[in-house]
Scaffold this motif. Structure first.
Motif, PDB file in Angstrom:
ATOM      1  N   HIS A  13     102.593  23.011  56.872  1.00 16.33           N
ATOM      2  CA  HIS A  13     103.966  23.441  57.172  1.00 16.33           C
ATOM      3  C   HIS A  13     104.600  22.540  58.234  1.00 16.33           C
ATOM      4  N   HIS A  54     108.107  21.356  61.707  1.00 11.17           N
ATOM      5  CA  HIS A  54     108.022  20.586  62.957  1.00 11.17           C
ATOM      6  C   HIS A  54     108.157  19.079  62.694  1.00 11.17           C
ATOM      7  N   ASP A  83     108.270  28.123  64.841  1.00 12.39           N
ATOM      8  CA  ASP A  83     107.448  28.959  63.952  1.00 12.39           C
ATOM      9  C   ASP A  83     107.916  30.412  63.937  1.00 12.39           C
ATOM     10  N   ASN A  92      99.348  30.706  59.746  1.00 13.27           N
ATOM     11  CA  ASN A  92     100.230  29.623  60.184  1.00 13.27           C
ATOM     12  C   ASN A  92      99.438  28.530  60.905  1.00 13.27           C
TER      13      ASN A  92
HETATM   14 FE   LIG Z   1     103.818  25.719  63.326  1.00 10.53          FE
END
Ligand SMILES: [Fe+2]
Ligand code: FES
Length: 360
Positions: free
Chosen positions: A159, A164, A309, A153
């Motif tokens: 991502h 976000h 997350d 991650n």
């Molecule tokens: Fe993240």
């Protein structure tokens, strides 16, 4: 695959202020405590008398006292006294080496004789230790996801645009997929270098109109204006060290300004496996702009980002189940090469330990 012969963050020091702390590390229940003279120790969290966790007891001077029948143990795990008994059993509890560095209590769960090697503690975890920088520490305990998924991650900045969008995520993250080997920043591309147990990559995004809102906030705040509406340049350097340490160094500035004059943020991450499928996640974030009065909201913002997350990581782990994350096959996108290399490095370290154990 867990790696044992390396230092892990066990706790933030103030977690020991209230007495013994229970924390499971690498499948082992551990009690951490600080004696009256300030010495920090870590023992297996199980009294050898009747197996009550010592973390339910209390610190008694330089020892820890079991909460069931009052037996005391010193910081090396030796019996110190048994109430009402003139001698003590000649046995001891397993002890784990600890040390304090970079504002954390670290623990060594592997072969004790190898613990003098502190090279696994990266210096990049203490960036921004400067009177002009401010920020703080935080942690999430027992996230139900493998340390390896959290590593992935942190490598995978693409991502951010989807998880976000209100902070770190803008289209600039797509440059991450344009990977080129090298040590320097290259406009609108990512350069990377791979070491024996480390990986670094750098992304430079120039002339952003949109970009992640957080970067514009950095620039506006550093300029002392409500909202800077011009274009923004962003440099991001990410350093990773095996098995699970990552540092993000961000530099945002009005387009055309020199990086030396940019607003900077450093986010540092240390992940400690609780079990093969759960982790403790420690972070430290500092900034060089906006003054200390913004440190509180800044840290809340950092925490809120990982709050986004966590459900994804835990849902991923539920889908993977108990299967080994490090070697599990999945479809690859451009840019996935870096986290995959990190997985290979960790798998090799785990394999090396297995071979060492077989030959010793
Ligand atoms: Fe993240
Ligand atoms: S269980 Fe610890 S002293 Fe009895």
């Amino acid at each position: 695959m867990l790696i044992y012969n390396t230092w892990y963050v066990a706790a933030e020091p103030q977690e020991l202020n209230g007495g013994p702390l229970a924390r499971t590390v690498l499948n082992t229940p551990v009690v951490l405590f600080r004696t009256d003279s300030g010495q920090i120790a870590a023992l297996e969290d199980r009294c050898p008398h009747r197996f009550v966790p010592l973390s339910l007891g209390r610190v008694a001077g330089e020892n820890i006292q079991c909460g069931y029948h009052g037996a005391q143990f010193d910081t090396r795990g030796n019996f110190h006294l048994v109430p009402g008994q003139s001698s003590v059993p000649n046995t001891c509890i397993k002890r784990f080496p600890t040390l304090q560095k970079h504002g954390y209590v670290w623990i060594w769960m592997g072969e004790p004789e190898l613990s003098s090697d502190v090279s696994s503690i990266p210096e990049f975890l203490y960036r921004g230790d400067h009177p002009d920088w401010d920020g703080g520490y935080g942690h999430f305990e027992s996230i139900q996801a493998s340390y390896s998924l959290i590593n992935d991650n942190l490598f995978d900045i693409t991502h951010a645009e989807y998880v976000h969008p209100g902070s770190f995520g803008g289209e600039e993250m797509r440059f991450y997929r344009q990977l080129h080997e090298g040590h320097d920043f290259v406009d609108q591309k990512t350069t990377y270098s791979i070491g024996e147990r480390s990986i670094t990559f750098r992304v430079r995004s120039l002339n952003m109109d949109a970009g992640g809102p957080f970067y514009r906030w950095m620039v506006s705040t550093s300029m002392g204006v409500e909202h800077y509406a011009g274009k923004v340049d962003l440099d991001m350097q990410v350093d990773w060290g095996a098995p699970s340490y990552t540092s993000f160094l961000l530099n945002a500035r009005p387009s055309g300004k020199a990086p030396a004059d940019g607003a900077q943020v450093c986010n540092m991450h240390a992940v400690t496996p609780e079990t093969a499928t759960s982790s403790h996640y420690f972070f430290r974030s500092v900034k060089n702009y906006g003054g200390e009065e913004l440190a509180g909201p800044f840290m809340e913002g950092v925490r809120a980002i990982f709050d986004q997350d966590q459900p994804i990581l835990e849902a991923q782990q539920r889908n993977i189940g108990d299967e080994e994350v490090l070697t599990r096959k999945s479809v690859a996108f451009a840019g996935d090469m870096l986290y995959r290399r990190a997985r290979v490095i960790n798998a090799q370290l785990a394999e090396l330990e297995k071979n060492l154990a077989l030959t010793s």
